[in-house]
Design an enzyme around this catalytic site. Sequence first.
Site, PDB file in Angstrom:
ATOM      1  N   CYS A 160     -14.535 -22.700  -4.687  1.00  0.00           N
ATOM      2  CA  CYS A 160     -15.002 -21.304  -4.641  1.00  0.00           C
ATOM      3  C   CYS A 160     -16.026 -21.137  -3.521  1.00  0.00           C
ATOM      4  O   CYS A 160     -16.040 -20.123  -2.814  1.00  0.00           O
ATOM      5  CB  CYS A 160     -15.637 -20.885  -5.965  1.00  0.00           C
ATOM      6  SG  CYS A 160     -14.503 -20.899  -7.362  1.00  0.00           S
ATOM      7  N   CYS A 184     -18.120 -24.218  -9.034  1.00  0.00           N
ATOM      8  CA  CYS A 184     -16.797 -24.442  -8.438  1.00  0.00           C
ATOM      9  C   CYS A 184     -16.907 -24.732  -6.935  1.00  0.00           C
ATOM     10  O   CYS A 184     -17.232 -23.847  -6.154  1.00  0.00           O
ATOM     11  CB  CYS A 184     -15.925 -23.214  -8.698  1.00  0.00           C
ATOM     12  SG  CYS A 184     -14.380 -23.185  -7.794  1.00  0.00           S
TER      13      CYS A 184
END
Length: 112
Positions: A36, A33
């Site tokens: 993230c 991600c």
Amino acid sequence: MGTSLVSVTDAEYDAAVLESEKPVVVDFWAEWCGPCKQVTPILEELAAEHGDQITFLKLNIDENPATPASYNVISIPTIHLYRDGGLAKSIVGAKPRAALLRDIADHTGLRL
């Protein structure tokens, strides 16, 4: 000075989060991600600065799918703020440091 961002598993979740005497911030994330990876350094800084007042945890959704499923986490990063054993706020998506800090302070009692 506080602590760092600590990993938590499905098995540890209830004890580490719901039974905590301090407010808890949980970052639901995954290795793949991109957003993230933008949020992690911010949360690490906040953990270092405020870890004495708030517990900062991260949960890898690929390695621990049960907890995200039980909390309907369908997009990452998702950051949950817990207080007194209950979910106080859910933040979905990457946010800048100032916005994250404001949300955390608003829902955990952190004094800025």
